[in-house]
Design a protein around this motif. Sequence first.
Motif, short mmCIF file in Angstrom:
data_model
loop_
_atom_site.label_atom_id
_atom_site.label_comp_id
_atom_site.label_asym_id
_atom_site.label_seq_id
_atom_site.Cartn_x
_atom_site.Cartn_y
_atom_site.Cartn_z
N LEU A 320 4.79 6.62 7.81
CA LEU A 320 4.28 7.41 8.73
C LEU A 320 2.88 7.23 8.77
O LEU A 320 2.18 6.80 9.97
N LEU A 321 2.29 7.34 7.83
CA LEU A 321 0.76 7.26 7.64
C LEU A 321 0.35 5.90 7.83
O LEU A 321 -0.50 5.60 8.57
N GLY A 322 1.09 4.88 7.52
CA GLY A 322 0.68 3.41 7.61
C GLY A 322 0.81 3.17 9.08
O GLY A 322 -0.08 2.26 9.56
N VAL A 441 0.26 16.51 3.80
CA VAL A 441 -0.84 15.63 3.40
C VAL A 441 -0.75 14.24 4.45
O VAL A 441 -1.51 14.13 5.06
N SER A 442 0.52 13.69 4.46
CA SER A 442 0.81 12.65 5.60
C SER A 442 0.42 12.96 6.67
O SER A 442 -0.28 12.11 7.53
N VAL A 443 1.04 14.15 7.25
CA VAL A 443 0.82 14.48 8.65
C VAL A 443 -0.65 14.69 8.87
O VAL A 443 -1.29 14.31 9.95
N LEU A 464 -5.30 6.31 3.91
CA LEU A 464 -3.73 5.72 3.25
C LEU A 464 -3.97 5.37 1.78
O LEU A 464 -3.01 5.53 0.93
N LEU A 465 -5.18 4.72 1.34
CA LEU A 465 -5.27 4.58 -0.09
C LEU A 465 -5.44 5.72 -0.67
O LEU A 465 -4.77 5.78 -1.99
N VAL A 466 -5.92 6.88 -0.39
CA VAL A 466 -6.02 7.97 -1.32
C VAL A 466 -4.55 8.67 -1.19
O VAL A 466 -4.18 9.20 -2.27
N VAL A 471 0.55 9.47 -4.43
CA VAL A 471 1.64 9.23 -4.95
C VAL A 471 1.89 8.92 -6.31
O VAL A 471 2.70 9.37 -7.02
N PHE A 472 1.21 7.53 -6.51
CA PHE A 472 1.15 7.04 -7.92
C PHE A 472 0.90 7.81 -8.91
O PHE A 472 1.48 8.03 -9.99
#
Length: 491
Positions: A320-322, A441-443, A464-466, A471-472
């Motif tokens: 979604l974010l990508g 967060v993604s939305v 996106l990196l954040v 997630v990692f």
Amino acid sequence: MSALQKLFKHTFIYGLATVLPRMLNFLLVPLHTDILPKEEYGEVSILYSWIAIFNVLLAYGMETAFFRFYNREPDKQKVVSTASISIVATTLLFLFLALPLREPLSALSNIETRYIVYTIWILALDALAIIPFARLRAAERPLTYTYIKMGNVAVNLGLNIFFLVILPRLADRTTNSLWNFLYVEDFEIAYIFISVMTASALTFLAVLPMYGKVKWHFDRELWKKMMRYAWPVLIAGLAYTVNEVFDRQLLDYLLPEDIAKGEVGAYSACYKIATFMTLYATAFRLGVEPFFFSHAKNRNAPETYALITQYFVIFGSCILLGVMVYIDFLKVLLIRNDSYWEALGVVPMIIFANLCLGIYHNLSVWYKITDKTRYGAYISVFGAVVTLALNFALIPVISYKGSAIATLAAYGSMMLLSYLLGQKHYPVPYNIKKIGAYLTVSVVFSLLSFYVFNSDILVGSGLLLVFLMLVFYLERKALKRIFLDRYRPGG
């Protein structure tokens, strides 16, 4: 190999069968939108929406019923033969009824007769491949499934390029050459559907040998059981298809005639950008559906299902974010004709709606493995009612933006309703706080990137990196256990 590793492996392979061919199909989007004006692309989209609806009717839930009874019945050949005979019989009946009625159907739908004929044959050929493909999935032969599916799209893509790009250049209108014989002016839409029909015919020939291995015995009692299981799936599938494609027909019906097909064309083209989420959700569903049934009796099945859904949401949130971060790149890649870009504003709603739909499919495990498929029908019908009501209310006011809002409202409500009902009938310990946090967060990051920072790639890439780092950090231990084969829930 652990249960989850096996699931991810099959999902990856089915993903190749789904994502790579569809990625090839993406080449058709710039091809069609370059050649066809919005109005004609809208007409193609309306025809595809009818194909989607009748695909569901001709399958009538038999594929899902096949999986259920194939895993439950000791005599698997009996399930294969009964399902095969059922699909073959209904497909032949469809051909027998539809072909003689092609002229009345053309008049009723305001679609040219030749397109009706192409559509009838596409539907019949696709229906005859349903059980062979289901059998490949049930027998865990994803590579064969992938090769055939990719072959279908390669043929379709190749013929589209030949008919729409190469043939017009080869045709010499002053001689009686073969190319001149094949080429017809203003025949682009017909060429598109001839390409699809040819690909479907070759796919049917590829799976035809599987019919030679069927023991042609029809078990009436088994068929009755399968149909009792399948009819709610049919209703649910039909309602889902209404949610997915019927807005094109409503746009054509509710908007003024002079702009309707152009609006449908712009909306349908920009809708394709959200297909990245659809591809991911479809690939995941193809891998997870047999897994759900085969692991239903495991003691820790609910915990496994919860974990699967959590990771579906995580990867879906990344997609979604990508997509939202790189939408300016994707729109140029997929839709070079900027006259279609007017509908880009619907993409955030559509892609999030498809993520909600994917979550719904994961949540739907409760009614499938408990044989309460009627609830799937109830939920999907509820979603269809929401879709129809909002489309009728909003299209006359805000055109395709109303369709996008309706799609998001329908899939979001279906997701919530399935969760609430599922917790009553088959409780699964979903980590709602974590799933909700990832979605939120993604939305929020997607909305910031698209609306606040106007799709600035540097800012969006930072967001996106954040998110990926978050997630990692939160999932590193669980991901390590899964991919290093040290975590075996339900084993």
